[in-house]
Scaffold this motif. Structure first.
Motif, PDB file in Angstrom:
ATOM      1  N   UNK A 165      32.706 -44.737 -24.802  1.00 45.41           N
ATOM      2  CA  UNK A 165      32.252 -44.710 -26.196  1.00 45.41           C
ATOM      3  C   UNK A 165      33.409 -44.483 -27.164  1.00 45.41           C
ATOM      4  N   UNK A 170      22.118 -42.880 -26.242  1.00 49.58           N
ATOM      5  CA  UNK A 170      22.873 -42.045 -27.174  1.00 49.58           C
ATOM      6  C   UNK A 170      24.323 -42.515 -27.236  1.00 49.58           C
ATOM      7  N   UNK A 171      24.759 -42.804 -28.444  1.00 54.67           N
ATOM      8  CA  UNK A 171      26.148 -43.226 -28.643  1.00 54.67           C
ATOM      9  C   UNK A 171      26.799 -42.302 -29.652  1.00 54.67           C
ATOM     10  N   UNK A 172      27.989 -41.833 -29.325  1.00 56.73           N
ATOM     11  CA  UNK A 172      28.695 -40.918 -30.225  1.00 56.73           C
ATOM     12  C   UNK A 172      30.129 -41.394 -30.361  1.00 56.73           C
ATOM     13  N   UNK A 174      32.050 -33.679 -30.488  1.00 63.10           N
ATOM     14  CA  UNK A 174      31.164 -34.067 -29.382  1.00 63.10           C
ATOM     15  C   UNK A 174      30.682 -32.880 -28.571  1.00 63.10           C
ATOM     16  N   UNK A 216      27.519 -32.761 -25.682  1.00 65.70           N
ATOM     17  CA  UNK A 216      27.918 -33.384 -24.413  1.00 65.70           C
ATOM     18  C   UNK A 216      26.842 -33.215 -23.334  1.00 65.70           C
ATOM     19  N   UNK A 217      26.050 -32.140 -23.451  1.00 68.28           N
ATOM     20  CA  UNK A 217      25.034 -31.901 -22.424  1.00 68.28           C
ATOM     21  C   UNK A 217      23.940 -32.973 -22.442  1.00 68.28           C
ATOM     22  N   UNK A 218      23.877 -33.767 -23.523  1.00 69.19           N
ATOM     23  CA  UNK A 218      22.865 -34.830 -23.592  1.00 69.19           C
ATOM     24  C   UNK A 218      23.323 -36.097 -22.858  1.00 69.19           C
ATOM     25  N   UNK A 219      24.597 -36.119 -22.455  1.00 69.09           N
ATOM     26  CA  UNK A 219      25.131 -37.265 -21.737  1.00 69.09           C
ATOM     27  C   UNK A 219      25.060 -37.010 -20.229  1.00 69.09           C
ATOM     28  N   UNK A 220      25.106 -38.040 -19.350  1.00 66.52           N
ATOM     29  CA  UNK A 220      25.112 -39.448 -19.718  1.00 66.52           C
ATOM     30  C   UNK A 220      23.727 -39.892 -20.147  1.00 66.52           C
ATOM     31  N   UNK A 221      23.684 -40.760 -21.149  1.00 66.66           N
ATOM     32  CA  UNK A 221      22.410 -41.245 -21.662  1.00 66.66           C
ATOM     33  C   UNK A 221      22.619 -42.612 -22.303  1.00 66.66           C
ATOM     34  N   UNK A 222      21.913 -43.628 -21.825  1.00 68.27           N
ATOM     35  CA  UNK A 222      22.129 -44.980 -22.353  1.00 68.27           C
ATOM     36  C   UNK A 222      21.640 -45.130 -23.802  1.00 68.27           C
ATOM     37  N   UNK A 250      31.371 -41.846 -19.557  1.00 63.26           N
ATOM     38  CA  UNK A 250      30.653 -42.420 -20.703  1.00 63.26           C
ATOM     39  C   UNK A 250      31.353 -42.056 -22.018  1.00 63.26           C
TER      40      UNK A 250
END
Lengths: 319, 137
Positions: free
Chosen positions: B54, A124-126, A112, A116-122, B50
């Motif tokens: 997840x 994107x799920x990892x 991850x 991680x810098x792309x989170x938080x984002x609704x 988050x």
């Protein structure tokens, strides 16, 4: 010495709730569906509902596999790919597999970190998985995890596996489209190409193509791929410098559409389904074999082959 | 092995680049047989929360060495609540003065492991609370 802490009760969701929340794309439900499968807590009815739901559903996710040796830049590539896809307003689900300790079962899942810098984002799920529970290099959970992400209707589902051994081939069975990531200057290029992976993937992504040795590696590659029928295409890019990413997305979209239109996608998905039936059979029998071997007495006078045959006959298998 | 998987998130919220302790902790938890997810450094509370949702973890081990724990750790608890997952255990580790322990617990941190404690104390706590295994003193 310490104060007594009241024990928390872990969130419990019924399969009904999990399924309902999953198909709405709710993260808690989606995450729990994956856990239930992974922890072998899910009854077969949850999986049956998911597969039935997916079969009837119009929306099809693009399932993309990313494989390659350690250090070629798979995680970095996935991170910039995800970033670009998010900018287009798409929903992305990613599964990454890291090895687990054969001694303790413990695992450090660090895939991850790169995104991680792309989170938080609704959108994107990892989810990180360990290779735990693999029998003979096969992990049926990952296949079913793809089905779970499909039920959550992601536009793209990206699978990153360990780039070694059996998995390279497994990932091809798992995905609509598979890319092999390579980097220039790897001494083992030739060995790598001989292994047969090259016959199976759709695409070779030449990462780190800004390095001066890149064109030479592409030259070597070309000479090999030319010998293979339906050989994979080669795309040069630099994930780190974010060069060539849009071209990669364009390639994937076009290729996926082509596979859809000429019926190959349907065929591949049928093959995937069949492969997964085999996975489960191997997994279940593998566990039983493991138990038998662990408990079994050693008789150095007997031939191991004989014992194997007679035991399988005892279990009702035709041998 | 298949039935008792414990998943732990090692999170570093706040502007703190000192990750040696978090990495040592992650490794120790791994060696205890847990599945450990590491976020990397300089995460916002929302990023940590988050990730925990997840990955569907059982426990979050927070670490911050800049003295920002009183501000930043409770924000992680808040973010978990927002996402409907405040059932996940949240543990605080790092250079946490004794007088900060109660305020942290009042704000939803389940246990604090300050100076003088090591990974083994965290591991035993997790085994007791998640796996229900009584640990000898």
């Amino acid at each position: 010495m310490r104060n007594k802490v009241s024990k928390k009760k872990r969130l419990v969701l019924t399969e009904e709730e999990v399924f309902r929340r999953l198909i709405q794309g709710d993260e808690v439900g989606l995450a729990r569906a994956l856990s239930m499968i992974y922890r072998e807590e899910a009854t077969s009815s949850l999986l049956s509902r998911i597969y039935a739901y997916n079969a009837d559903k119009k929306h099809k996710s693009k399932v993309i596999g990313i494989t390659g040796a350690g250090g070629v830049g798979k995680s970095t590539l996935i991170s910039v790919l995800a970033e670009a896809l998010l900018k287009k307003g798409l929903r992305i689900g990613i599964i990454a597999v890291d090895p687990s300790s054969p001694k303790t079962g413990g695992a450090l899942l660090g895939d991850r970190i790169r995104l991680q810098h792309l989170f938080p984002n609704p959108n994107l799920f990892f989810r990180s998985f360990s290779s735990r529970g693999m029998v003979g290099g096969i992990n049926p959970f990952i296949f079913d995890a793809v089905a779970v992400l499909e039920a959550a209707s992601f536009d793209y589902i990206i699978i990153e596996t360990l780039g070694i051994g059996q998995d390279e081939i497994d990932i091809v069975h798992m995905c609509d489209l598979t890319a092999l990531v390579i980097a220039p200057g790897l001494g083992d290029d030739v060995q790598f190409l001989k292994s047969g992976v090259i016959e199976l993937v759709d695409l070779i992504v030449m990462n780190k193509s800004d390095l001066p040795t890149a064109s030479r590696t592409v030259g070597i590659l070309n000479s090999y791929t030319r010998m293979v029928e339906n050989h994979p295409d080669i795309i040069k890019l630099s994930a780190y410098k974010k060069q060539g990413i849009m071209e990669l997305i364009e390639y994937i979209d076009n290729k996926w559409q082509e596979l859809l239109d000429n019926g190959s996608l349907e065929k591949r998905r049928m093959e995937r389904w069949k492969f997964q039936v085999g996975n489960w059979m191997r997994y279940i029998i593998g566990k039983r074999i493991h138990k038998f071997v662990e408990k079994g007495e050693v008789n150095p006078k007997a031939s191991p082959y004989e014992i194997a045959i007679s035991t399988l006959k005892e279990w009702g298998c035709e041998v | 092995m298949a039935d008792k998987v414990v998943r732990v998130l090692v999170g570093k919220p706040g502007l703190d680049g000192h990750d040696r302790a978090a990495k040592v902790m992650a490794r120790a938890l791994r060696d205890a047989g847990f599945e450990v997810i590491y976020t990397g450094i300089r995460q916002t509370p929302a990023q940590v929360a988050q990730t925990a949702v997840q990955e569907d973890v059982d426990v979050i081990v927070l670490n911050n060495l800049t003295g920002a724990h009183l501000e930043v750790f409770p924000l992680v608890v808040e973010e978990l609540k927002k996402r409907g997952r405040d059932d996940i255990y949240v543990l605080a580790t790092g250079v946490i003065p004794f007088e900060d322990v109660e305020p942290l617990k009042e704000k939803g941190i389940d246990e604090v492991f300050g100076p003088g404690t090591g990974p083994i104390h965290v591991i035993n706590w997790i085994k007791e609370h998640v796996l229900g295994e009584k640990q000898g003193e």
